[in-house]
Design a protein around this motif. Structure first.
Motif, PDB file in Angstrom:
ATOM      1  N   VAL A  30       5.919  -2.190  -8.023  1.00  0.00           N
ATOM      2  CA  VAL A  30       5.525  -2.188  -6.615  1.00  0.00           C
ATOM      3  C   VAL A  30       4.831  -0.868  -6.296  1.00  0.00           C
ATOM      4  CG1 VAL A  30       6.382  -2.078  -4.241  1.00  0.00           C
ATOM      5  CG2 VAL A  30       7.245  -3.822  -5.786  1.00  0.00           C
ATOM      6  N   GLY A  31       5.414   0.242  -6.784  1.00  0.00           N
ATOM      7  CA  GLY A  31       4.785   1.545  -6.571  1.00  0.00           C
ATOM      8  C   GLY A  31       3.394   1.608  -7.156  1.00  0.00           C
ATOM      9  N   PHE A  32       3.230   1.082  -8.366  1.00  0.00           N
ATOM     10  CA  PHE A  32       1.905   1.051  -8.979  1.00  0.00           C
ATOM     11  C   PHE A  32       0.947   0.209  -8.135  1.00  0.00           C
ATOM     12  CE2 PHE A  32      -1.202  -1.149 -11.617  1.00  0.00           C
ATOM     13  CZ  PHE A  32      -1.801  -0.101 -12.293  1.00  0.00           C
ATOM     14  N   GLY A  33       1.422  -0.952  -7.680  1.00  0.00           N
ATOM     15  CA  GLY A  33       0.560  -1.848  -6.919  1.00  0.00           C
ATOM     16  C   GLY A  33       0.177  -1.305  -5.551  1.00  0.00           C
ATOM     17  N   ILE A  34       1.007  -0.425  -4.991  1.00  0.00           N
ATOM     18  CA  ILE A  34       0.724   0.120  -3.662  1.00  0.00           C
ATOM     19  C   ILE A  34      -0.613   0.861  -3.640  1.00  0.00           C
ATOM     20  CG2 ILE A  34       1.431   1.974  -2.086  1.00  0.00           C
ATOM     21  CD1 ILE A  34       4.299   1.057  -2.422  1.00  0.00           C
ATOM     22  N   VAL A  35      -0.942   1.565  -4.708  1.00  0.00           N
ATOM     23  CA  VAL A  35      -2.164   2.383  -4.698  1.00  0.00           C
ATOM     24  C   VAL A  35      -3.407   1.592  -5.079  1.00  0.00           C
ATOM     25  CG1 VAL A  35      -0.823   4.442  -5.249  1.00  0.00           C
ATOM     26  CG2 VAL A  35      -1.943   3.189  -7.085  1.00  0.00           C
ATOM     27  N   VAL A  36      -3.242   0.350  -5.547  1.00  0.00           N
ATOM     28  CA  VAL A  36      -4.402  -0.425  -5.990  1.00  0.00           C
ATOM     29  C   VAL A  36      -5.438  -0.617  -4.881  1.00  0.00           C
ATOM     30  CG1 VAL A  36      -5.137  -2.714  -6.788  1.00  0.00           C
ATOM     31  CG2 VAL A  36      -3.197  -1.579  -7.878  1.00  0.00           C
ATOM     32  N   PRO A  37      -5.060  -1.001  -3.658  1.00  0.00           N
ATOM     33  CA  PRO A  37      -6.096  -1.232  -2.637  1.00  0.00           C
ATOM     34  C   PRO A  37      -6.860   0.015  -2.231  1.00  0.00           C
ATOM     35  CG  PRO A  37      -3.998  -2.251  -2.020  1.00  0.00           C
ATOM     36  CD  PRO A  37      -3.726  -1.344  -3.169  1.00  0.00           C
ATOM     37  N   ILE A  38      -6.237   1.200  -2.344  1.00  0.00           N
ATOM     38  CA  ILE A  38      -6.895   2.405  -1.837  1.00  0.00           C
ATOM     39  C   ILE A  38      -7.703   3.137  -2.901  1.00  0.00           C
ATOM     40  CG2 ILE A  38      -5.047   2.730  -0.159  1.00  0.00           C
ATOM     41  CD1 ILE A  38      -4.246   5.218  -1.960  1.00  0.00           C
ATOM     42  N   PRO A 194      -0.063   5.682   1.232  1.00  0.00           N
ATOM     43  CA  PRO A 194       0.260   4.761   0.137  1.00  0.00           C
ATOM     44  C   PRO A 194       0.752   5.494  -1.116  1.00  0.00           C
ATOM     45  CG  PRO A 194      -1.780   4.106   1.185  1.00  0.00           C
ATOM     46  CD  PRO A 194      -1.426   5.442   1.741  1.00  0.00           C
ATOM     47  N   ALA A 195       0.139   6.641  -1.421  1.00  0.00           N
ATOM     48  CA  ALA A 195       0.570   7.387  -2.605  1.00  0.00           C
ATOM     49  C   ALA A 195       2.008   7.872  -2.439  1.00  0.00           C
ATOM     50  CB  ALA A 195      -0.366   8.564  -2.840  1.00  0.00           C
TER      51      ALA A 195
END
Length: 442
Positions: A30-38, A194-195
């Motif tokens: 989930v943490g990895f995926g959080i930064v994907v959009p930005i 997000p980071a």
């Protein structure tokens, strides 16, 4: 008490142990995926070219490739739990630094900001190699006949992480979230929040692992000094692992390349013209199917036909779906009119069907390959074996996206068809393995 060779590791409650590992992997992803959009917008905010977006993505996979075998080997020597805890703490540091790149850019200019992004991304990739230790932990505490099912749950955690992560990242990057966080004693921007959210997820996972994750009592590997190159050489010399290392590499080349070029395809194809929101919904659809496939179907099917045959079925479905994906608009002409809302066109129905087939193939293949790795390696080398195969996958994810982008610039359908061609040797490797095993048992 040490565990005899061939036995599963001993923990007080193995089912709780597996559930804990799966939950930790979920939180980490989930943490990895959080930064994907930005990530693309973060890079562009420094005024540099889009080539840096691809380089930043490749940096994560490259350092994961370099670190995964080492983390797997260290988990064989020192224990699964210490490696998992160390890597989660490292991930929290990496994502925190990632969120501070804006401040580094203010102090050091474009070079300072971009360098901070790359440094943080490299550290995050290295810590992402902990999946090898997590897979080895599951293999330790699970009997061989149940490992495909258990490793399928780890794959489902991956899928769920990629479902929830981007959604959370998008929410944290919103103007409302930035405005609400502006009163806190932290730099609050649409990139930093997000980071910091990703860092928070790693810290939560670290807390859960500290409290609930026990170290399995198992046979330990001798403390040998080995290098990354020697581990890969040893794996490629081992007839039990050689084909699996190749399979992980090729599947990652094919799938990562398609992942990168899928969004440009659905944006450019005249039958779709999807914006970022529409593309995100399609990815969520694939992620939900992947979670169901790996969390439910894999275990039931592996009990019936075995991991080897299930891997062949998954690879075959993946090959067909990759080849069909760029031609989904044409396939829509033979699909019956679906009725319903106007946006539900024949072309979209065809695309959803192909994506469902792709998700099923990938969902069956990956945990089955992981189970084959587990039974192919000795009980003292589980972490090393998973580290090498995960490293091969990371190398494939480093090579695949730039190659697919170059092919897409030439002919739009070529990266998808090339991905299908790359899967073909994997099927050959798996069929030869099945034939060899049947010959031995006769």
């Amino acid at each position: 008490m040490s565990v005899p060779s061939g036995a599963a590791g001993v923990v007080a409650r193995p089912r709780r142990a597996v559930a804990t590992v799966v939950f930790v992997v979920f939180l980490d992803l989930v943490g990895f995926g959080i930064v994907v959009p930005i990530l693309p917008y973060y890079v562009r905010s420094f005024g540099v070219g889009d080539v840096f977006i691809g380089l930043l993505a490749a940096t994560y996979s490259l350092t994961q490739f370099l670190a995964a075998p080492a983390l797997g080997r260290y988990s064989d020597r020192w224990g699964r739990r210490p490696v998992i805890l160390f890597s989660l703490a490292g991930s929290a540091v990496a994502w925190t630094v990632f969120g501070l790149a804006d401040q580094a850019g203010t102090a050091g200019g474009v070079v300072g900001g971009v360098a901070t992004l790359f440094l943080a991304r490299a550290l995050a990739g290295a810590m992402g190699g902990n999946i090898a230790a997590a897979q080895a932990y599951v293999a330790d505490v699970t009997p061989p006949e149940r490992r495909t099912r258990a490793l399928g749950l780890v794959g489902a955690a991956f899928s769920l992480g990629f479902i929830f992560g981007p959604a959370i990242g998008g929410a944290l990057a919103s103007e409302t979230a930035v405005r609400m966080a502006s009163t806190l004693p932290i730099p609050a921007t649409r990139f930093s929040l997000p980071a910091f959210g990703a860092a928070g997820m790693s810290l939560v996972a670290l807390g859960v692992a500290c409290v609930a994750l026990d170290e399995p009592d198992r046979h330990r590997a001798p403390a040998e000094r080995t290098t990354l190159v020697s581990q890969f050489v040893d794996a490629l010399r081992d007839p039990r692992l050689r084909g699996l290392v190749l399979a992980f590499f090729l599947i990652s080349v094919a799938f990562a390349g398609v992942q990168v070029m899928f969004i440009p395809f659905v944006a450019d194809a005249s039958a779709y013209r999807f914006d970022a929101t529409g593309a995100a919904l399609l990815l969520t659809y694939v992620g939900v199917l992947g979670a169901v496939n790996q969390g439910v179907l894999v275990g039931r099917l592996s009990d019936r036909i075995g991991s080897g045959r299930l891997a062949v079925v998954g690879a075959a479905l993946l090959l067909v779906s990759l080849a069909a994906l760029p031609f989904a608009p044409e396939l829509g002409s033979v699909v019956p009119a679906p009725g319903g809302p106007a946006w539900l066109t024949r072309e979209l129905v065809a695309l959803l069907g192909v994506l469902g087939l792709l998700s099923l193939g990938n969902g069956l293949l990956n945990p089955s390959l992981a189970a084959l790795v587990s039974v192919s390696a000795g009980p003292a080398e589980q972490g090393t074996a998973f580290g090498v195969t995960q490293g091969a996958g990371s190398l494939g994810r480093t090579v695949g996206p730039p190659a697919a982008a170059a092919l897409y610039a030439l002919v739009y359908w070529s990266p998808f068809v090339a991905g299908a061609v790359v899967v073909l040797p994997v099927i050959v490797v798996l069929l030869r393995r099945i034939a060899r095993e049947e010959t031995v048992t006769e």
